[in-house]
Enzyme design. Structure first.
Site, short mmCIF file in Angstrom:
data_model
loop_
_atom_site.label_atom_id
_atom_site.label_comp_id
_atom_site.label_asym_id
_atom_site.label_seq_id
_atom_site.Cartn_x
_atom_site.Cartn_y
_atom_site.Cartn_z
N CYS A 164 59.48 76.47 -31.46
CA CYS A 164 59.21 75.43 -30.48
C CYS A 164 60.51 74.73 -30.10
CB CYS A 164 58.25 74.39 -31.05
SG CYS A 164 56.74 75.10 -31.67
N CYS A 199 57.66 55.23 -25.51
CA CYS A 199 56.68 55.54 -26.56
C CYS A 199 57.04 54.76 -27.83
CB CYS A 199 56.64 57.03 -26.82
SG CYS A 199 56.45 57.99 -25.30
N ARG A 233 47.47 71.76 -36.89
CA ARG A 233 48.82 71.74 -37.49
C ARG A 233 49.14 70.41 -38.14
NH1 ARG A 233 52.15 73.29 -33.31
NH2 ARG A 233 51.38 75.32 -33.92
N CYS A 268 58.71 56.35 -31.01
CA CYS A 268 59.71 57.41 -30.86
C CYS A 268 61.15 56.93 -31.00
CB CYS A 268 59.53 58.08 -29.51
SG CYS A 268 60.67 59.47 -29.31
N CYS A 270 57.23 78.16 -27.66
CA CYS A 270 56.54 76.90 -27.34
C CYS A 270 57.60 75.92 -26.85
CB CYS A 270 55.85 76.36 -28.59
SG CYS A 270 55.11 74.74 -28.39
N CYS A 292 65.95 59.15 -24.01
CA CYS A 292 64.77 59.29 -23.15
C CYS A 292 64.42 57.96 -22.48
CB CYS A 292 63.58 59.79 -23.98
SG CYS A 292 62.12 60.05 -22.97
N CYS A 324 49.06 73.30 -26.53
CA CYS A 324 49.25 72.68 -27.83
C CYS A 324 49.16 71.18 -27.57
CB CYS A 324 50.61 73.07 -28.39
SG CYS A 324 51.05 72.18 -29.88
S1 SF4 Z 1 57.89 60.79 -27.25
FE1 SF4 Z 1 60.06 60.14 -27.23
S2 SF4 Z 1 61.11 61.83 -26.20
FE2 SF4 Z 1 58.91 62.08 -25.72
S3 SF4 Z 1 58.61 60.95 -23.80
FE3 SF4 Z 1 58.16 59.48 -25.45
S4 SF4 Z 1 60.16 58.41 -25.77
FE4 SF4 Z 1 60.60 60.32 -24.63
#
Ligand code: SF4
Length: 339
Positions: free
Chosen positions: A110, A70, A273, A73, A141, A66, A201
């Protein structure tokens, strides 16, 4: 003497917006623990069968790589976390997983993809998955990142019931966690989802170094949505080596329980949840979370890329607590999970 099963009929009333200033939400957090639990359990019983828990299963249909940043993540391409980027799964593989989930009692399936936002050609594949999973009698989902104009409508037409898009944290703390998209981007995607008639959600992650006031700020954002989300995942940060938030001081488990209770009180009809971080909590804290009003869990042995308690352990715990799972019938009432 044989005991009769308790039957419970939840009132079928629409979700109406609430008005919770942050200070009022903070005041709930500050209550003596027993008082908070009592209030949360009271609200919970007014709206749900307190012995029922919904099982939801999450499958990563496109893992890793990705472009976002974040800080929690492991799927962000820029962090060295050992997650190998994969292409979108073939349809048949997704359907096999959905069939297995249903056989194990899951009522909602999901599908999560590590995208900033889906390209139209990818969205077509997801639409096909949604159509087929829905045809199995499961609620559907998806969590695919930000949605552009018209994409939510396409998912709705394919039969999508819920779209997960988390606010993650309070606006004031957000820049400590993510820089590649802003808070308003998230609000915009949630607006598109609502506008298309898909249930929302939306929740967040605690234990990222935020203050209690900022946790209250997150809950205030969620509960003041009009209407508030049907489903509210409350995640406890799973610290993954290689991510910037690895090494953050862990949140006190009782503070996590408080967060669940405050979510329950301020969003009485939402499914609250227990999501990421459940494995690290142990049984006693999970049990307290159920008392605080959590009534949905992710079920299975994987939660996107981080571990989830094994299915058998979940069954054991629910049995010990005398809880039962929600029937597989789709009902109109009503997931950390990225994105
Ligand atoms: S949470 Fe992870 S997968 Fe989702 S946008 Fe952020 S970096 Fe990408």
């Amino acid at each position: 003497m044989s005991s009769q099963p308790v039957t419970f009929q939840a009132p079928v009333t629409p979700i109406i917006p609430t008005a919770w200033p942050v200070d009022d939400v903070l005041a709930l957090f500050n209550l003596p623990f027993n008082e908070l639990m009592f209030r949360a359990q009271t609200v919970h019983r007014e709206n749900f069968d307190p012995t029922e828990v919904e099982l939801a299963t999450l499958l990563s249909i496109k893992t890793g790589g990705c472009p976002e940043d974040c800080g929690y993540c492991p799927q962000a391409a820029r962090y060295d976390t050992g997650v190998t980027a994969q292409k979108i799964l073939p349809l048949e593989e997704v359907l096999t997983a959905a069939r297995e989930a249903k056989a194990h009692g899951a009522t909602r399936f999901c599908m999560g993809a590590a995208w900033r936002e889906p390209k139209d050609r990818d969205l077509e594949k997801v639409e096909e998955m949604v159509r087929e999973v829905k045809a199995m009698g499961l609620e559907t989902c998806a969590t695919l990142g930000m949605l552009g104009e018209g994409q939510a409508e396409k998912l709705k037409n394919a039969g999508l019931d819920y779209y997960n898009h988390n606010l993650d944290t309070a606006p004031e703390f957000y820049s400590n966690v993510i820089s590649t998209r802003d808070y308003q981007n998230r609000i915009d995607t949630l607006g598109r989802v609502r506008g298309a008639g898909i249930k929302v959600c939306c929740g967040g992650i605690v234990g990222m170094g935020e203050s209690r006031l900022q946790r209250a700020g997150l809950i205030a954002q969620l509960c003041n949505m009009d209407p508030y989300p049907e489903s509210v995942p409350v995640n406890n940060l799973v610290q993954v080596e290689g991510t910037p938030l690895h090494g953050t001081e862990a949140i006190d488990p009782l503070e996590f329980v408080r967060t669940v209770a405050v979510a329950r009180i301020t969003m009485p009809k939402a499914r609250v949840r227990l999501s990421a971080g459940r494995r690290e909590m142990g049984e006693a804290i999970q049990a307290l979370c159920f008392v605080a009003g959590a009534n949905s869990i992710f079920y299975g042995d994987k939660l996107l890329t981080t571990g989830n308690p094994e299915a058998m352990a979940d069954q054991d715990l629910l049995e010990k607590l005398g809880m039962h799972t929600r029937s597989t019938a789709i009902d109109a009432r009503c997931d950390v999970t990225p994105s």
